[in-house]
Write an enzyme that holds these catalytic residues in place. Structure first.
Site, mmCIF file in Angstrom:
data_model
loop_
_atom_site.group_PDB
_atom_site.id
_atom_site.type_symbol
_atom_site.label_atom_id
_atom_site.label_comp_id
_atom_site.label_asym_id
_atom_site.label_seq_id
_atom_site.Cartn_x
_atom_site.Cartn_y
_atom_site.Cartn_z
ATOM 1 N N HIS A 1 0.823 -1.207 0.000
ATOM 2 C CA HIS A 1 0.000 0.000 0.000
ATOM 3 C C HIS A 1 0.862 1.264 0.000
ATOM 4 O O HIS A 1 1.591 1.512 0.961
ATOM 5 C CB HIS A 1 -0.895 -0.038 1.251
ATOM 6 C CG HIS A 1 -1.837 1.104 1.370
ATOM 7 N ND1 HIS A 1 -1.821 1.971 2.438
ATOM 8 C CD2 HIS A 1 -2.840 1.518 0.551
ATOM 9 C CE1 HIS A 1 -2.773 2.870 2.271
ATOM 10 N NE2 HIS A 1 -3.411 2.615 1.154
ATOM 11 N N GLU B 1 0.352 -0.797 -4.714
ATOM 12 C CA GLU B 1 -0.700 0.201 -4.927
ATOM 13 C C GLU B 1 -0.078 1.577 -4.838
ATOM 14 O O GLU B 1 0.872 1.796 -4.054
ATOM 15 C CB GLU B 1 -1.785 0.054 -3.852
ATOM 16 C CG GLU B 1 -3.000 0.950 -4.051
ATOM 17 C CD GLU B 1 -3.023 2.236 -3.229
ATOM 18 O OE1 GLU B 1 -3.995 2.996 -3.352
ATOM 19 O OE2 GLU B 1 -2.057 2.497 -2.460
ATOM 20 N N ASP C 1 -1.116 6.113 -5.568
ATOM 21 C CA ASP C 1 -2.181 7.093 -5.829
ATOM 22 C C ASP C 1 -1.666 8.132 -6.808
ATOM 23 O O ASP C 1 -0.519 8.568 -6.716
ATOM 24 C CB ASP C 1 -2.550 7.806 -4.514
ATOM 25 C CG ASP C 1 -2.854 6.808 -3.422
ATOM 26 O OD1 ASP C 1 -3.938 6.201 -3.468
ATOM 27 O OD2 ASP C 1 -1.994 6.621 -2.527
ATOM 28 N N HIS D 1 -0.723 10.918 -2.563
ATOM 29 C CA HIS D 1 -2.039 10.549 -2.025
ATOM 30 C C HIS D 1 -2.952 11.753 -1.794
ATOM 31 O O HIS D 1 -4.097 11.773 -2.228
ATOM 32 C CB HIS D 1 -1.855 9.776 -0.712
ATOM 33 C CG HIS D 1 -3.156 9.415 -0.062
ATOM 34 N ND1 HIS D 1 -3.821 10.264 0.801
ATOM 35 C CD2 HIS D 1 -3.936 8.323 -0.184
ATOM 36 C CE1 HIS D 1 -4.945 9.695 1.192
ATOM 37 N NE2 HIS D 1 -5.041 8.516 0.611
ATOM 38 N N GLU E 1 -4.401 4.082 -8.353
ATOM 39 C CA GLU E 1 -5.639 4.679 -7.842
ATOM 40 C C GLU E 1 -5.704 6.146 -8.268
ATOM 41 O O GLU E 1 -4.883 6.957 -7.841
ATOM 42 C CB GLU E 1 -5.696 4.566 -6.306
ATOM 43 C CG GLU E 1 -6.997 5.161 -5.785
ATOM 44 C CD GLU E 1 -7.075 5.299 -4.272
ATOM 45 O OE1 GLU E 1 -6.297 4.640 -3.544
ATOM 46 O OE2 GLU E 1 -7.916 6.092 -3.822
HETATM 47 O O1 G3P Z 1 -6.819 1.556 -2.801
HETATM 48 C C1 G3P Z 1 -6.838 1.212 -1.451
HETATM 49 C C2 G3P Z 1 -6.549 2.405 -0.587
HETATM 50 O O2 G3P Z 1 -5.356 2.990 -1.018
HETATM 51 C C3 G3P Z 1 -7.650 3.415 -0.614
HETATM 52 O O3 G3P Z 1 -7.494 4.403 0.341
HETATM 53 O O4 G3P Z 1 -6.871 6.622 1.120
HETATM 54 O O5 G3P Z 1 -5.203 4.788 1.222
HETATM 55 O O6 G3P Z 1 -5.844 5.777 -0.965
HETATM 56 P P1 G3P Z 1 -6.300 5.447 0.425
HETATM 57 MG MG MG Z 2 -4.740 4.552 -2.350
#
Ligand code: G3P
Ligand code: MG
Length: 236
Positions: free
Chosen positions: A6, A33, A35, A48, A107
């Protein structure tokens, strides 16, 4: 069960930086993952938040900075002195670093209402990559997902539930031909997992940093977790 790093190995290095993605690869993460947002000059950048307050203690929203400027902004020091000088990477740089060593869940932090060309830019960049099936595209902004789907009929899509009702989510996921329902550990339960599975969707859960929690999620059939500790899979 799949373990997705993450924001990279974000318990060990500052989130969404090349350092955290390198760490994830060192830990042999099979999926990462991250952002994305769009810079003032229309580049896809990996961050993020929609501003720089938390990670750089700087004013202003992300889209008011150019990508070149962001590259030089220190988003490592807040995490530890060891990472002072780590900048905000572009998505392209991360793709280069990761290559085909791991799957990447991109994301989109917002669609074209906030970042005018984000779906088109992402689609164009993905089309230039080898092995496109290693990418999963997700967003809480479901309009952005619909927009993306219209541009790319083959992309794998992850639907981040957010505050959307379950019935609407399943309806939209079917329209989108989504692959997975991505939801928080607070939202998940055995019923929603079996309902998703019966409709042919996978279930991915964030953010799971305790092995005990990961084990109980596996018991109810969860297909994957987002974790800041990708090395957790070695003890699993
Ligand atoms: O995609 C899973 C997670 O990353 C979603 O929440 O706020 O950590 O981007 P966040
Ligand atoms: Mg995320």
């Amino acid at each position: 069960m799949e373990f997705i790093a993450h924001r990279g190995a974000s318990a060990h290095a500052p989130e969404n930086t090349l350092a955290s993605f390198k760490k994830a690869l060192e830990m042999k993460a099979k999926a990462i993952e991250l952002d994305i947002a769009e810079s003032r000059d229309g580049r896809l950048v990996v961050i993020h938040d929609d501003d720089l307050k938390r990670v750089a203690k700087m004013p202003g929203r992300v889209e008011t900075y150019t990508a070149a400027r962001m590259k030089k902004i220190d988003v490592g020091s807040w995490f530890s002195k060891e990472y002072a000088g780590e900048g905000i990477p572009t998505l392209e740089e991360v793709f280069k670093l990761v290559g085909q060593m791991a799957e990447i869940n991109v994301e989109m932090k917002g669609g074209c209402r906030i970042y005018p060309k984000i779906e088109e830019k992402l689609c164009r960049l993905l089309k230039k990559q080898a092995a496109q099936s290693r990418f999963l595209i997700s967003s809480f902004d479901h309009e952005a997902l619909f927009h993306f789907r219209a541009l790319d009929g083959d992309a794998r899509i992850g639907y981040l539930l957010g505050r959307t009702s379950k019935s609407r989510a399943f309806r939209e996921m079917a329209e989108l031909k989504a692959e997975s329902l991505n939801l928080s550990a607070r939202q998940v339960n055995a019923r929603i997992v079996s309902e998703a599975h019966s409709k042919g969707f996978k279930v991915l859960v964030y953010t799971v940093n305790k092995i005990k929690e990961a084990r109980s999620l596996e018991k109810i059939g969860v297909d994957g977790i987002f974790t800041n500790f990708p090395e957790m899979k070695n003890d699993f």
